[in-house]
Write a protein that holds these residues in place. Structure first.
Motif, short mmCIF file in Angstrom:
data_model
loop_
_atom_site.label_atom_id
_atom_site.label_comp_id
_atom_site.label_asym_id
_atom_site.label_seq_id
_atom_site.Cartn_x
_atom_site.Cartn_y
_atom_site.Cartn_z
N GLY A 5 7.95 -1.92 18.99
CA GLY A 5 8.38 -3.31 18.94
C GLY A 5 9.63 -3.56 18.13
O GLY A 5 10.07 -4.69 18.00
N ILE A 6 10.24 -2.48 17.58
CA ILE A 6 11.43 -2.68 16.74
C ILE A 6 12.67 -3.00 17.58
O ILE A 6 13.57 -3.71 17.13
N GLU A 7 12.72 -2.50 18.83
CA GLU A 7 13.91 -2.72 19.66
C GLU A 7 14.19 -4.19 19.92
O GLU A 7 15.33 -4.64 19.73
N PRO A 8 13.19 -5.01 20.34
CA PRO A 8 13.47 -6.44 20.54
C PRO A 8 13.95 -7.14 19.28
O PRO A 8 14.81 -8.03 19.34
N ILE A 9 13.42 -6.72 18.13
CA ILE A 9 13.84 -7.32 16.85
C ILE A 9 15.30 -6.98 16.56
O ILE A 9 16.10 -7.85 16.19
N ARG A 10 15.65 -5.71 16.75
CA ARG A 10 17.04 -5.28 16.51
C ARG A 10 18.01 -5.98 17.48
O ARG A 10 19.09 -6.41 17.09
N LYS A 11 17.61 -6.08 18.74
CA LYS A 11 18.47 -6.73 19.72
C LYS A 11 18.71 -8.18 19.35
O LYS A 11 19.84 -8.69 19.45
N LYS A 12 17.64 -8.87 18.92
CA LYS A 12 17.79 -10.27 18.53
C LYS A 12 18.70 -10.39 17.31
O LYS A 12 19.53 -11.30 17.23
N GLN A 13 18.56 -9.47 16.35
CA GLN A 13 19.44 -9.47 15.18
C GLN A 13 20.91 -9.35 15.60
O GLN A 13 21.78 -10.05 15.08
N LEU A 14 21.16 -8.46 16.54
CA LEU A 14 22.54 -8.23 16.98
C LEU A 14 23.09 -9.42 17.76
O LEU A 14 24.26 -9.76 17.63
N ILE A 15 22.25 -10.05 18.56
CA ILE A 15 22.68 -11.25 19.31
C ILE A 15 23.00 -12.38 18.34
O ILE A 15 24.03 -13.06 18.47
N GLU A 16 22.14 -12.59 17.36
CA GLU A 16 22.39 -13.64 16.36
C GLU A 16 23.64 -13.32 15.54
O GLU A 16 24.42 -14.23 15.21
N ALA A 17 23.85 -12.05 15.24
CA ALA A 17 25.05 -11.65 14.51
C ALA A 17 26.30 -11.86 15.36
O ALA A 17 27.36 -12.24 14.85
N THR A 18 26.18 -11.65 16.66
CA THR A 18 27.31 -11.89 17.57
C THR A 18 27.68 -13.36 17.59
O THR A 18 28.87 -13.73 17.53
N LEU A 19 26.66 -14.23 17.69
CA LEU A 19 26.91 -15.68 17.64
C LEU A 19 27.62 -16.05 16.35
O LEU A 19 28.59 -16.82 16.34
N SER A 20 27.15 -15.49 15.24
CA SER A 20 27.74 -15.79 13.93
C SER A 20 29.18 -15.28 13.86
O SER A 20 30.08 -15.98 13.37
N SER A 21 29.42 -14.08 14.36
CA SER A 21 30.76 -13.50 14.32
C SER A 21 31.74 -14.30 15.18
O SER A 21 32.87 -14.57 14.76
N ILE A 22 31.30 -14.69 16.38
CA ILE A 22 32.19 -15.49 17.25
C ILE A 22 32.46 -16.84 16.60
O ILE A 22 33.59 -17.36 16.67
N GLY A 23 31.45 -17.41 15.94
CA GLY A 23 31.63 -18.68 15.24
C GLY A 23 32.67 -18.57 14.13
O GLY A 23 33.42 -19.51 13.88
N THR A 24 32.74 -17.42 13.48
CA THR A 24 33.67 -17.21 12.36
C THR A 24 35.02 -16.67 12.81
O THR A 24 36.07 -17.13 12.36
#
Length: 199
Positions: A5-24
Motif C-alpha cells: 500500500g505504500i505506492e498509492p501514498i507515494r504517488k499522492k505525495q508526488l502529485i501534491e508536491a507537483t501542485l505545490s511546485s507549479i503553484g510556486t
C-alpha cells in the motif's frame, strides 16, 4: 521488500508536491528536483512511478479531473436531486476550494496552455469538456426540449469555464470565484425560464 500500500501514498505525495511546485514555480520552472524536494522523496522515484516529469504532470491533471468527478458524485449521492438542483451542484463542483486554490488554478492554466501542443493533454481536455457538457445536457433535457437542452448545456459550460478563468486571473480571486459561481447559477435560472419550466 516494499510495504503493502505504500505506492498509492507515494504517488499522492508526488502529485501534491507537483501542485505545490507549479503553484510556486509555474509549469516551466517545475522540475523533477523541485517536486522531489517538496515531497521529500528521491528524484528517481518519479521516473519509477510516472516515467518522468511529463507523466507526473499528466497524473496531476487526472487527479484534478478526478476531484471534480468525486465532488459531483458525492453531492449527487447525498439525496435525490431535482434536475435544477443537479445543475446547481455541477456549478458548485467546478468552484470548490480545491479547484480555486492557487496550486490548482496555476496547474489548470498551465495545462490548458500546454494542451495546445501535447496530444495526450489535449485528449484529457476533451474528456473534461465532454464530461461537463454531458452532465449539463442530461439535467437540462429533463427541463426543456432536447435541442434547447444542448444549447443550454453549451452556454452554461462556456460560462463556467469563462467565469472560472476570469476569477483565476483576478487579483482578488477568492471573492471573484464566489461571484462567478453565483453568476453561473443565475445563467441556469435564466435558461430554464427561457427554454423550459422552473423546477
Amino acid at each position: 521488500m516494499p510495504k503493502v500500500g505504500i505506492e498509492p501514498i507515494r504517488k499522492k505525495q508526488l502529485i501534491e508536491a507537483t501542485l505545490s511546485s507549479i503553484g510556486t514555480h509555474g509549469l516551466q520552472g517545475t522540475t523533477i528536483n523541485t517536486i522531489s524536494g517538496i515531497a521529500g522523496l528521491s528524484s528517481g522515484i518519479i521516473s519509477h512511478y510516472f516515467g518522468g516529469k511529463q507523466g507526473l504532470i499528466k497524473a496531476t491533471v487526472r487527479y484534478l479531473l478526478d476531484q471534480l468527478k468525486v465532488t459531483l458524485l458525492n453531492s449527487a449521492e447525498q439525496k435525490a436531486l431535482s434536475p435544477k438542483q443537479r445543475l446547481m451542484m455541477i456549478v458548485e463542483a467546478n468552484f470548490t476550494n480545491i479547484q480555486q486554490s492557487d496550486e490548482a488554478t496555476r496547474t489548470w492554466l498551465s495545462f490548458w496552455a500546454q494542451a495546445m501542443h501535447d496530444p495526450e493533454l489535449a485528449k484529457l481536455q476533451r474528456v473534461n469538456s465532454q464530461r461537463l457538457l454531458s452532465n449539463l445536457r442530461y439535467s437540462f433535457k429533463q427541463l426543456m426540449p432536447p435541442d434547447k437542452a444542448i444549447d443550454a448545456a453549451k452556454i452554461t459550460a462556456a460560462m463556467i469555464d469563462g467565469f472560472w478563468l476570469r476569477s483565476a486571473l483576478s487579483d482578488s480571486s477568492k471573492g471573484e470565484f464566489k461571484e462567478a459561481e453565483m453568476h453561473c447559477k443565475q445563467v441556469i435560472d435564466t435558461l430554464i425560464l427561457q427554454y423550459g419550466e422552473q423546477s
